[in-house]
Design an enzyme around this catalytic site. Structure first.
Site, PDB file in Angstrom:
ATOM      1  N   HIS A   9      -3.232   3.921  -1.103  1.00 37.90           N
ATOM      2  CA  HIS A   9      -3.209   2.508  -0.722  1.00 37.90           C
ATOM      3  C   HIS A   9      -3.860   2.294   0.645  1.00 37.90           C
ATOM      4  O   HIS A   9      -3.369   2.790   1.656  1.00 37.90           O
ATOM      5  CB  HIS A   9      -1.760   2.019  -0.687  1.00 37.90           C
ATOM      6  CG  HIS A   9      -1.606   0.557  -0.462  1.00 37.90           C
ATOM      7  ND1 HIS A   9      -0.745   0.035   0.474  1.00 37.90           N
ATOM      8  CD2 HIS A   9      -2.210  -0.509  -1.054  1.00 37.90           C
ATOM      9  CE1 HIS A   9      -0.809  -1.289   0.437  1.00 37.90           C
ATOM     10  NE2 HIS A   9      -1.692  -1.638  -0.478  1.00 37.90           N
ATOM     11  N   ARG A  10      -4.995   1.601   0.648  1.00 34.67           N
ATOM     12  CA  ARG A  10      -5.777   1.380   1.878  1.00 34.67           C
ATOM     13  C   ARG A  10      -6.101   2.716   2.551  1.00 34.67           C
ATOM     14  O   ARG A  10      -6.121   2.834   3.782  1.00 34.67           O
ATOM     15  CB  ARG A  10      -5.057   0.430   2.831  1.00 34.67           C
ATOM     16  CG  ARG A  10      -4.641  -0.886   2.197  1.00 34.67           C
ATOM     17  CD  ARG A  10      -3.930  -1.816   3.168  1.00 34.67           C
ATOM     18  NE  ARG A  10      -3.107  -2.783   2.445  1.00 34.67           N
ATOM     19  CZ  ARG A  10      -2.221  -3.596   2.985  1.00 34.67           C
ATOM     20  NH1 ARG A  10      -2.033  -3.576   4.303  1.00 34.67           N
ATOM     21  NH2 ARG A  10      -1.510  -4.424   2.250  1.00 34.67           N
ATOM     22  N   GLU A  36      -7.670   2.754  -2.940  1.00 36.12           N
ATOM     23  CA  GLU A  36      -7.607   1.294  -3.010  1.00 36.12           C
ATOM     24  C   GLU A  36      -7.939   0.732  -1.635  1.00 36.12           C
ATOM     25  O   GLU A  36      -7.372   1.177  -0.630  1.00 36.12           O
ATOM     26  CB  GLU A  36      -6.211   0.838  -3.447  1.00 36.12           C
ATOM     27  CG  GLU A  36      -6.059  -0.655  -3.670  1.00 36.12           C
ATOM     28  CD  GLU A  36      -5.656  -1.446  -2.423  1.00 36.12           C
ATOM     29  OE1 GLU A  36      -5.685  -2.690  -2.484  1.00 36.12           O
ATOM     30  OE2 GLU A  36      -5.330  -0.835  -1.389  1.00 36.12           O
ATOM     31  N   ASP A  38      -9.492  -3.095   0.560  1.00 34.02           N
ATOM     32  CA  ASP A  38      -9.633  -4.553   0.520  1.00 34.02           C
ATOM     33  C   ASP A  38     -10.945  -4.955   1.171  1.00 34.02           C
ATOM     34  O   ASP A  38     -11.352  -4.346   2.171  1.00 34.02           O
ATOM     35  CB  ASP A  38      -8.485  -5.213   1.298  1.00 34.02           C
ATOM     36  CG  ASP A  38      -7.127  -4.662   0.889  1.00 34.02           C
ATOM     37  OD1 ASP A  38      -6.625  -5.086  -0.154  1.00 34.02           O
ATOM     38  OD2 ASP A  38      -6.587  -3.808   1.622  1.00 34.02           O
ATOM     39  N   HIS A  51      -7.835  -5.765   5.359  1.00 33.74           N
ATOM     40  CA  HIS A  51      -6.873  -6.423   4.471  1.00 33.74           C
ATOM     41  C   HIS A  51      -6.707  -7.908   4.757  1.00 33.74           C
ATOM     42  O   HIS A  51      -6.779  -8.738   3.849  1.00 33.74           O
ATOM     43  CB  HIS A  51      -5.507  -5.731   4.570  1.00 33.74           C
ATOM     44  CG  HIS A  51      -4.457  -6.372   3.723  1.00 33.74           C
ATOM     45  ND1 HIS A  51      -3.658  -7.412   4.177  1.00 33.74           N
ATOM     46  CD2 HIS A  51      -4.084  -6.147   2.439  1.00 33.74           C
ATOM     47  CE1 HIS A  51      -2.836  -7.779   3.209  1.00 33.74           C
ATOM     48  NE2 HIS A  51      -3.073  -7.033   2.140  1.00 33.74           N
ATOM     49  N   GLU A 103     -10.331  -4.300  -3.922  1.00 34.86           N
ATOM     50  CA  GLU A 103      -9.618  -5.570  -4.081  1.00 34.86           C
ATOM     51  C   GLU A 103     -10.393  -6.677  -3.364  1.00 34.86           C
ATOM     52  O   GLU A 103     -10.682  -6.568  -2.168  1.00 34.86           O
ATOM     53  CB  GLU A 103      -8.193  -5.492  -3.535  1.00 34.86           C
ATOM     54  CG  GLU A 103      -7.466  -6.820  -3.736  1.00 34.86           C
ATOM     55  CD  GLU A 103      -6.038  -6.845  -3.220  1.00 34.86           C
ATOM     56  OE1 GLU A 103      -5.508  -7.954  -3.040  1.00 34.86           O
ATOM     57  OE2 GLU A 103      -5.467  -5.757  -2.993  1.00 34.86           O
ATOM     58  N   LYS A 105     -10.300  -9.616  -1.518  1.00 33.69           N
ATOM     59  CA  LYS A 105      -9.338 -10.379  -0.732  1.00 33.69           C
ATOM     60  C   LYS A 105      -9.926 -11.721  -0.330  1.00 33.69           C
ATOM     61  O   LYS A 105      -9.347 -12.772  -0.551  1.00 33.69           O
ATOM     62  CB  LYS A 105      -8.943  -9.600   0.523  1.00 33.69           C
ATOM     63  CG  LYS A 105      -7.837  -8.596   0.319  1.00 33.69           C
ATOM     64  CD  LYS A 105      -6.508  -9.301   0.125  1.00 33.69           C
ATOM     65  CE  LYS A 105      -5.383  -8.281  -0.027  1.00 33.69           C
ATOM     66  NZ  LYS A 105      -4.120  -8.933  -0.380  1.00 33.69           N
ATOM     67  N   ASP A 223       1.271   4.342  -0.123  1.00 33.99           N
ATOM     68  CA  ASP A 223       0.873   4.617   1.259  1.00 33.99           C
ATOM     69  C   ASP A 223       0.969   6.109   1.561  1.00 33.99           C
ATOM     70  O   ASP A 223       0.420   6.578   2.551  1.00 33.99           O
ATOM     71  CB  ASP A 223       1.789   3.874   2.238  1.00 33.99           C
ATOM     72  CG  ASP A 223       1.696   2.370   2.135  1.00 33.99           C
ATOM     73  OD1 ASP A 223       0.672   1.867   1.641  1.00 33.99           O
ATOM     74  OD2 ASP A 223       2.656   1.686   2.564  1.00 33.99           O
TER      75      ASP A 223
END
Length: 237
Positions: A9-10, A36, A38, A51, A103, A105, A223
């Site tokens: 995640h990120r 992943e 953003d 993000h 993603e 955003k 995370d």
């Protein structure tokens, strides 16, 4: 755990500053199958990996990303030491190492992301399967579908899995991405029965990771990518 898609995640948000090259590199070193990130589009059109719609929380800058030039975006720092990467820089880093979930955003990101993906496929021998484009903004997802229907899409949801499935059908999406707070064994099966992969976010606690595996989800976004390697063993310690 091999059948579970391990998604950072990120990057590896729990270990290093989110959405930075360093965090992404850390996640790769921890054995993820996918990263992943953003993206937002800045005032001069470039795509930056960040993000929030504003700079204030994660950087030493202030104001809206959409109102900053590329030069300004490159001048800001995260935690006083990390730069805000462009999507191009992230793709250069992960090439052939894992897949990427982009993603959308910010607004007006669909066209630019689609162009970059198409370039990677046509000029640099990437596969469309290397990519997954997700968003809460259905207009952006429909725009990607309109531009290039070969790009795999995922529907994000934090409210209703059945509604996400209905939207996914209209988009010809390949995956549903529900929050861990709305996922059940039944709606996991419902997604899969309708032909969708199901990748759950953001699952950080070991017991929750084990529960998602028990539900039979296809992927886990966390995370803590390290916790996805052998969560059953961790839960027994």
């Amino acid at each position: 755990m091999e059948k579970i898609n391990k998604i950072g995640h990120r990057g590896a948000k729990a270990h290093l500053a989110e959405n930075t090259l360093e965090s992404i590199e850390k996640a790769i070193s921890l054995g993820v199958n996918m990263i992943e990130i953003d993206v937002h589009r800045c005032a001069t059109g470039e795509l930056f990996v960040i993000h929030d719609f504003t700079l204030d929380r994660t950087t030493n800058g202030s104001g809206e990303v959409a109102k900053k030039s590329s030069a300004e975006m490159q001048s800001f720092l995260i935690e006083e030491r990390f730069k805000i990467p462009t999507l191009h820089e992230v793709l250069d880093l992960i090439e052939n190492k894992c897949q990427i979930n982009i993603e959308l955003k910010g607004r007006n990101t669909a066209e630019a992301v689609s162009e970059i993906i198409q370039y990677k496929v046509e000029k640099e021998q990437w596969e469309y399967s290397n990519f997954l484009v997700s968003s809460f903004q259905k207009n952006e997802l429909f725009e990607v579908k309109k531009i290039n229907s070969s790009i795999p899409l995922a529907v994000l949801s934090k409210a209703s899995v059945p509604e996400a499935i209905e939207l996914g059908k209209k988009l010809d999406a390949v995956a549903i991405h529900p929050s861990v707070g709305i996922i059940t064994r039944d709606n996991t099966k419902l997604c899969q029965d309708h032909g969708f992969k199901i990748n759950v976010w953001t699952v950080n606690e070991v017991n929750d990771i084990v529960r998602m595996i028990d539900f039979g989800v296809d992927g886990i976004i966390s995370d803590y990518p390290d916790r996805l390697q052998n969560p059953v063993k961790l839960s027994q310690n």
